[in-house]
Design a protein around this motif. Structure first.
Motif, PDB file in Angstrom:
ATOM      1  N   LEU A 140     -28.533  31.276  37.082  1.00  0.00           N
ATOM      2  CA  LEU A 140     -28.019  32.591  37.476  1.00  0.00           C
ATOM      3  C   LEU A 140     -29.123  33.502  37.971  1.00  0.00           C
ATOM      4  O   LEU A 140     -28.945  34.225  38.951  1.00  0.00           O
ATOM      5  N   GLN A 141     -30.250  33.510  37.292  1.00  0.00           N
ATOM      6  CA  GLN A 141     -31.406  34.290  37.734  1.00  0.00           C
ATOM      7  C   GLN A 141     -32.572  33.995  36.809  1.00  0.00           C
ATOM      8  O   GLN A 141     -32.448  33.229  35.853  1.00  0.00           O
ATOM      9  N   ARG A 158     -26.484  28.755  33.196  1.00  0.00           N
ATOM     10  CA  ARG A 158     -25.119  28.659  32.674  1.00  0.00           C
ATOM     11  C   ARG A 158     -24.665  27.209  32.824  1.00  0.00           C
ATOM     12  O   ARG A 158     -24.704  26.644  33.922  1.00  0.00           O
ATOM     13  N   SER A 209     -22.525  39.875  33.104  1.00  0.00           N
ATOM     14  CA  SER A 209     -22.567  40.608  34.373  1.00  0.00           C
ATOM     15  C   SER A 209     -22.065  39.752  35.524  1.00  0.00           C
ATOM     16  O   SER A 209     -21.321  40.227  36.394  1.00  0.00           O
ATOM     17  N   HIS A 210     -22.448  38.483  35.537  1.00  0.00           N
ATOM     18  CA  HIS A 210     -21.987  37.585  36.588  1.00  0.00           C
ATOM     19  C   HIS A 210     -20.482  37.351  36.468  1.00  0.00           C
ATOM     20  O   HIS A 210     -19.776  37.325  37.484  1.00  0.00           O
ATOM     21  N   ASN A 211     -19.988  37.197  35.248  1.00  0.00           N
ATOM     22  CA  ASN A 211     -18.552  37.016  35.063  1.00  0.00           C
ATOM     23  C   ASN A 211     -17.772  38.239  35.529  1.00  0.00           C
ATOM     24  O   ASN A 211     -16.721  38.114  36.168  1.00  0.00           O
ATOM     25  N   HIS A 213     -18.754  40.459  37.749  1.00  0.00           N
ATOM     26  CA  HIS A 213     -18.864  40.561  39.214  1.00  0.00           C
ATOM     27  C   HIS A 213     -17.907  39.605  39.898  1.00  0.00           C
ATOM     28  O   HIS A 213     -17.305  39.952  40.936  1.00  0.00           O
ATOM     29  N   GLN A 214     -17.716  38.421  39.330  1.00  0.00           N
ATOM     30  CA  GLN A 214     -16.816  37.438  39.944  1.00  0.00           C
ATOM     31  C   GLN A 214     -15.362  37.886  39.905  1.00  0.00           C
ATOM     32  O   GLN A 214     -14.567  37.478  40.747  1.00  0.00           O
TER      33      GLN A 214
END
Length: 216
Positions: A140-141, A158, A209-211, A213-214
């Motif tokens: 992810l980063q 992830r 945060s990624h979840n 944003h998706q």
């Protein structure tokens, strides 16, 4: 609050404007190695001498690194059930630095001639016995654990696994009591102070945060 009694948005939802950083406030004059561990994690301490750009004052810093700052990986392993919310894999680690047990995500350092995906896959297998393929892992980063004193690079991985994955089998001495924890339970553990490991907390924030944003 507007005239109709509704809350108004105080912060912009648009991406932040590009930042143009100033020149660094310090001018690096020299660096030298003052300690290197023989074997083990190749722990190293580097002394840096720097000059304050605007005053000319000279300062001394010490920065620690492991395996010359090679990239490591923290594994956020997510199991998705058909009729249940996602569950995440955490385990108890005993750490010399704190002399305490702590809840953490599995993690470890990159080996020679190993890429970041390979590091995540190997560490998960060694610590839990869970075997995954490269297409199950997403980086992810990257994060830095403590930019004040550490020269490091940690990839947040992830890893998605099927619901059929059972109880992990411990592969080494580093962890115990590994278990699958529901998403809401993990949030409660964080809020109550049960999870204190900084890398685990940072990795969880990134995944959330990624979840989010998706789904926007």
């Amino acid at each position: 609050m507007n005239a109709n009694g509704n809350m108004t948005e105080r912060h912009s939802t648009k991406p932040n404007e590009p930042i143009v950083d100033d020149v660094p406030p310090l001018i690096i004059q020299s660096e030298r190695e003052v300690f290197r561990e023989k074997g083990g994690a190749d722990f190293t301490v580097t002394e840096t001498i720097a000059t304050v750009r605007h005053t000319g004052a000279q300062l001394q810093f010490h920065v620690a690194s492991v395996r010359n700052g090679k990239t490591g990986a923290v594994c956020v392993v997510q199991k998705n059930g058909k009729d249940e919310p996602p569950a995440f894999l955490i385990a108890r680690h005993w750490r010399v630095s704190t002399k305490q047990w702590a809840w953490e995500f599995p993690r470890g350092m990159e080996l020679k001639d190993e890429d970041t995906l390979g590091t995540a896959i190997r560490e998960l297998r060694e610590e839990t016995g869970i075997q995954v393929s490269r297409n199950q892992v997403t980086i992810l980063q990257h994060i830095h654990a403590d930019t004040g004193v550490l020269r490091d690079d940690i990839a947040v991985a992830r890893i998605l696994v099927p619901d059929s994955i059972g109880t992990p089998q411990y592969g080494d001495w580093e962890l115990t009591n590994a278990r699958w924890v529901a998403e809401n339970t993990l949030r409660c553990m964080i809020a109550s102070g049960e999870i204190t490991d900084g890398i685990t907390l940072a990795a969880w924030a990134i995944v959330q945060s990624h979840n989010l944003h998706q789904h926007q």
